[in-house]
Design a protein around this motif. Structure first.
Motif, mmCIF file in Angstrom:
data_model
loop_
_atom_site.group_PDB
_atom_site.id
_atom_site.type_symbol
_atom_site.label_atom_id
_atom_site.label_comp_id
_atom_site.label_asym_id
_atom_site.label_seq_id
_atom_site.Cartn_x
_atom_site.Cartn_y
_atom_site.Cartn_z
ATOM 1 N N VAL B 91 0.616 -1.136 -0.112
ATOM 2 C CA VAL B 91 -0.047 0.138 0.056
ATOM 3 C C VAL B 91 0.863 1.405 -0.050
ATOM 4 N N ILE B 92 1.972 1.306 0.881
ATOM 5 C CA ILE B 92 2.565 2.687 0.977
ATOM 6 C C ILE B 92 3.895 2.753 0.152
ATOM 7 N N SER B 93 4.267 1.700 -0.609
ATOM 8 C CA SER B 93 5.449 1.892 -1.270
ATOM 9 C C SER B 93 4.960 2.883 -2.466
ATOM 10 N N SER B 94 4.008 2.682 -3.263
ATOM 11 C CA SER B 94 3.728 3.467 -4.227
ATOM 12 C C SER B 94 3.326 4.849 -3.841
ATOM 13 N N ARG B 95 2.632 4.903 -2.686
ATOM 14 C CA ARG B 95 2.261 6.034 -2.108
ATOM 15 C C ARG B 95 3.462 7.105 -1.548
ATOM 16 N N ALA B 96 4.437 6.208 -1.056
ATOM 17 C CA ALA B 96 5.715 7.072 -0.800
ATOM 18 C C ALA B 96 6.538 7.671 -1.840
ATOM 19 N N LEU B 97 6.522 6.839 -2.793
ATOM 20 C CA LEU B 97 7.098 7.375 -4.282
ATOM 21 C C LEU B 97 6.293 8.714 -4.764
ATOM 22 N N ASN B 98 4.907 8.692 -4.628
ATOM 23 C CA ASN B 98 4.384 9.729 -5.179
ATOM 24 C C ASN B 98 4.510 11.177 -4.350
ATOM 25 N N THR B 99 4.635 10.972 -2.944
ATOM 26 C CA THR B 99 4.832 11.929 -2.109
ATOM 27 C C THR B 99 6.308 12.385 -2.523
ATOM 28 N N LEU B 100 7.304 11.549 -2.342
ATOM 29 C CA LEU B 100 8.692 11.836 -3.014
ATOM 30 C C LEU B 100 8.510 12.802 -4.317
ATOM 31 N N ILE B 101 7.961 12.293 -5.269
ATOM 32 C CA ILE B 101 7.786 12.889 -6.426
ATOM 33 C C ILE B 101 7.416 14.640 -6.329
ATOM 34 N N LEU B 102 6.367 14.682 -5.609
ATOM 35 C CA LEU B 102 5.945 15.970 -5.268
ATOM 36 C C LEU B 102 6.752 16.936 -4.494
ATOM 37 N N SER B 103 7.381 16.271 -3.465
ATOM 38 C CA SER B 103 8.453 16.778 -2.617
ATOM 39 C C SER B 103 9.369 17.391 -3.344
ATOM 40 N N ILE B 104 10.017 16.456 -4.126
ATOM 41 C CA ILE B 104 11.140 16.745 -4.978
ATOM 42 C C ILE B 104 10.789 17.739 -6.057
ATOM 43 N N SER B 105 10.017 17.828 -6.465
ATOM 44 C CA SER B 105 9.485 18.621 -7.557
ATOM 45 C C SER B 105 9.338 20.073 -6.942
ATOM 46 N N SER B 106 8.729 20.210 -5.844
ATOM 47 C CA SER B 106 8.449 21.516 -5.043
ATOM 48 C C SER B 106 10.011 22.276 -4.556
ATOM 49 N N LEU B 107 10.779 21.040 -4.054
ATOM 50 C CA LEU B 107 12.102 21.499 -3.702
ATOM 51 C C LEU B 107 12.762 22.109 -4.832
ATOM 52 N N ILE B 108 12.714 21.348 -6.039
ATOM 53 C CA ILE B 108 13.457 22.103 -7.217
ATOM 54 C C ILE B 108 12.933 23.508 -7.534
ATOM 55 N N PHE B 109 11.679 23.526 -7.663
ATOM 56 C CA PHE B 109 10.894 24.591 -8.141
ATOM 57 C C PHE B 109 11.443 25.944 -6.887
ATOM 58 N N THR B 110 11.325 25.368 -5.654
ATOM 59 C CA THR B 110 11.562 26.315 -4.686
ATOM 60 C C THR B 110 13.099 26.951 -4.852
ATOM 61 N N TRP B 111 14.061 26.068 -5.214
ATOM 62 C CA TRP B 111 15.460 26.415 -5.112
ATOM 63 C C TRP B 111 15.750 27.134 -6.486
ATOM 64 N N ILE B 112 15.224 27.020 -7.459
ATOM 65 C CA ILE B 112 15.169 27.684 -8.872
ATOM 66 C C ILE B 112 14.965 29.064 -8.458
ATOM 67 N N PHE B 113 14.162 29.104 -7.664
ATOM 68 C CA PHE B 113 13.794 30.761 -7.373
ATOM 69 C C PHE B 113 14.320 31.400 -6.443
ATOM 70 N N VAL B 114 14.478 30.574 -5.215
ATOM 71 C CA VAL B 114 15.219 31.600 -3.822
ATOM 72 C C VAL B 114 16.375 32.058 -4.216
ATOM 73 N N ILE B 115 17.490 31.221 -5.078
ATOM 74 C CA ILE B 115 18.765 31.770 -5.038
ATOM 75 C C ILE B 115 18.799 33.061 -5.806
ATOM 76 N N PRO B 116 18.292 33.270 -7.560
ATOM 77 C CA PRO B 116 18.339 34.219 -8.118
ATOM 78 C C PRO B 116 17.564 35.523 -7.295
ATOM 79 N N LEU B 117 16.364 35.014 -6.737
ATOM 80 C CA LEU B 117 15.480 36.226 -6.232
ATOM 81 C C LEU B 117 16.420 36.802 -5.002
ATOM 82 N N GLY B 118 16.827 35.921 -4.155
ATOM 83 C CA GLY B 118 17.470 36.605 -2.973
ATOM 84 C C GLY B 118 18.814 37.489 -3.469
#
Lengths: 300, 322
Positions: B91-118
């Motif tokens: 039950v959780i293995s596929s769910r964990a992967l989905n959460t990881l995909i979402l987290s990593i995509s937000s992490l990348i999105f965040t860092w793409i903006f944080v450094i240039p904006l800062g």
């Protein structure tokens, strides 16, 4: 021969909507190949003067001449970088913690020399030898070295492009006494070897006496007295200079810099021998040959 | 470095034990268990229920239950989910992967903006650009995530540009590989935006402050005096030293992302760990709760370990202990 002179240098800052006159008409001259001392309490404008010479503060009025070229003009900045270097007070803060000593020195060298890293190796080894460090330091990071060693690295870095003037902004103040005296000896040795001019900024009169030939005393953004070291140390004229010498034997208490009415002698509120004439600006007076003071007590 | 990682991994074992023990305790303190549903059902005999109780060790005392769970965990078994009628691991293995995909995509999105904006804000300090960025980040910081989600969903309904919920389109299986990725990205946009916006606003300010501090330090003044180019001073000296605290925050941000993701997952219907954990807690699906909490904690510890390794990689003072 003067390597550097300043003419009526004025640098003002606005702080909390108040105008602070950090430099208020400073005239100094540096004799080539000699060490000029600049003394005064914290906040009197010593470091501002250093920063202005390096072109980091633009003067509101006045000029800085380096061998008759006005280096307060932006177009002459390259001349400053090539010829004037600075060593700061705290060696722990003046080296990038992420850089090895090799990278730090190579970076400085590379600004004026288009040399590959391997070619620079011998130059860097040689410069370390000059500041009495082992070549094995090159692979170290700043946090692995001691304060004295770091200050030697800073001196090596200032020296590497062979500048003609090095500004030493309290280079020994954050070091212990024995390390400080070793650094002073090293600086004197380097001066003898390369004929470098030093502007030595400090509030430590004992160290200044050891290393300098000419002394300037600064108070509240103004030069109050200057002359050859022997004369100035033997016969201090200005009341502030005398106070400094007295304080050097105990501890110097920092005095609050009260706003003095414009034009008055800045030291007027604290001066023991002040009179009504001190409410006017004091003029320069040559009391004995080459020994000058800005004080009404001597112009009367 | 290997030593460092191994040590950190060993340290995380007692941490995981503590987390799972407390979770176990809290579920047990709550009245009732999953079998209560069956007990209320008159068609299920008492024998069946006691059979279930025995099978899942629910008749044993609390500590024995926990010990049995740990014992099974060591053997690689996470137990059985009552509500999904399937092993928890599946039950959780596929769910964990989905959460990881979402987290990593937000992490990348965040860092793409944080450094240039800062960097921009720091270089334009107290000028219009800086003030505008500061104003916008206050708005961003004070917008609640769920409100922003609804706002974006509202926009998506009108424009019909983006899918409203879930992770895949109905025809996902028929797409080519590239089509599948494109479909996933389209579904990722809204949850990623919601998860990143708050941290972009906060971190961008922190980045600005760090960079200004680094730019004001003495070695930067010295670098100027040595005649280094402005670009080299900014990118090689100042930025490298300003990034340290930000990497530390990166580790904490991972935990924030996981809990934030839970909220977004529930609103958007993203089939991730957060959603499954909430369902499991509601239905008191004991082993599923334990499994998903364990998984979440492992993700968190990994995130922190990653940030520590990054920190050691960029900072010689941490790399060489001495």
């Amino acid at each position: 021969m003067n390597i550097l002179t300043t003419h009526n240098l004025k640098v003002y800052f606005s702080q909390h909507r108040r105008l602070v006159k950090a430099l208020d008409g400073v005239d100094i001259f540096l004799r080539e190949g000699l060490t000029t001392a600049l003394a005064g309490e914290s906040g009197c404008g010593k470091t501002t003067l250093a920063r202005t010479i390096l072109g980091f503060n633009s003067p509101r009025e006045g000029n800085v001449y380096f061998r008759n070229t006005d280096i307060s003009l932006k177009k002459n900045e390259a001349l400053i970088r090539k010829n004037i270097q600075i060593v700061f007070q705290n060696p722990f803060l003046s080296l990038d913690p992420r850089f090895t000593i090799f990278s730090t020195l190579y970076e400085a060298f590379h600004v004026f020399h288009d040399a590959k890293k391997r070619e620079a190796q011998s130059v860097l080894g040689q410069i370390l030898e000059e500041v009495e460090l082992k070549a094995s330091c090159l692979s170290r990071f700043p946090h692995q070295l001691s304060g004295g060693e770091l200050q030697r690295i800073c001196i090596a870095r200032a020296l590497i492009n062979r500048p003609s003037l090095i500004i030493l902004d309290e280079p020994t103040s954050s070091l212990d006494v024995t390390t400080a005296s070793k650094i002073i000896r090293l600086l004197a040795k380097l001066q003898a070897a390369h004929g470098i001019t030093y502007l030595f900024i400090s509030h430590n009169l004992k160290i200044l006496k050891k290393i300098s030939q000419v002394c300037f005393i600064m108070y509240a953004g103004k030069i109050v007295e200057y002359g050859p070291k022997e004369l100035l140390y033997h016969n201090p004229l200005h009341p502030y200079t005398r106070l400094l010498f007295e304080a050097a034997n105990h501890t110097l208490k920092f005095m609050p810099q009260e706003q003095v009415s414009p034009g008055a002698c800045a030291f007027f509120p604290y001066c023991k021998s002040a009179s009504d004439t001190c409410k006017d600006s004091p003029q320069k007076k040559e009391v004995e040959p080459r020994h000058f003071v800005y004080c009404h007590n001597f112009s009367r | 470095m290997h030593h460092f990682i191994l040590k950190r991994l060993l340290y995380s074992i007692p941490l995981l034990l503590g987390i799972t023990f407390l979770t176990f305790l809290f579920i047990q303190i709550a009245p009732g268990d999953f079998l209560d549903n069956l007990r209320l059902n008159p068609q299920v005999s008492k024998e069946t229920i006691s059979l279930y109780e025995q099978k899942f060790h629910l008749d044993k005392p609390f500590l024995i239950q926990y010990a049995t769970w740990i014992k099974n965990l060591v053997r690689g078994e996470l137990g059985y989910s009552f509500s999904y009628k399937a092993p928890v691991a599946r039950v959780i293995s596929s769910r964990a992967l989905n959460t990881l995909i979402l987290s990593i995509s937000s992490l990348i999105f965040t860092w793409i903006f944080v450094i240039p904006l800062g960097v921009t804000a720091a270089l334009k300090r107290n000028k219009f650009t800086d003030k505008l960025l500061s104003f916008l980040s206050y708005i961003g910081m004070s917008t609640p995530a769920f409100f922003l989600t609804f706002l974006l969903l509202y926009g998506a309904t009108f424009t019909r540009l983006l899918p409203l919920s879930g992770m895949h389109s109905v025809h996902f299986e028929e797409f080519t590989f590239l089509g599948k990725i494109f479909d996933l990205i389209r579904h990722l946009i809204i949850p990623t935006l919601v998860l990143s916006l708050g941290s972009i606003c906060v971190l961008q300010r922190i980045m600005r402050a760090n960079l200004l501090e680094a730019l004001g330090s003495q070695y930067i003044l010295g670098a100027k005096a040595r005649g280094l180019s402005n670009a080299r001073i900014l990118y090689v000296h100042a930025l490298k030293n300003a990034i340290n605290p930000i990497i530390t925050i990166f580790g904490y941000q991972f935990s924030e992302l996981l809990s934030g993701a839970a909220l977004v997952e529930i609103i958007i219907g993203w089939p991730g760990l957060g959603q499954v954990t909430l369902e499991a807690v509601r239905s008191q699906d004991l082993y599923l709760v334990m499994g998903s909490v364990l998984m979440g904690s492992i993700l968190l510890i990994m995130g922190n370990l990653l940030s520590d390794c990054l920190l050691a990689a960029v900072d010689p003072r941490i790399r060489y202990e001495k």
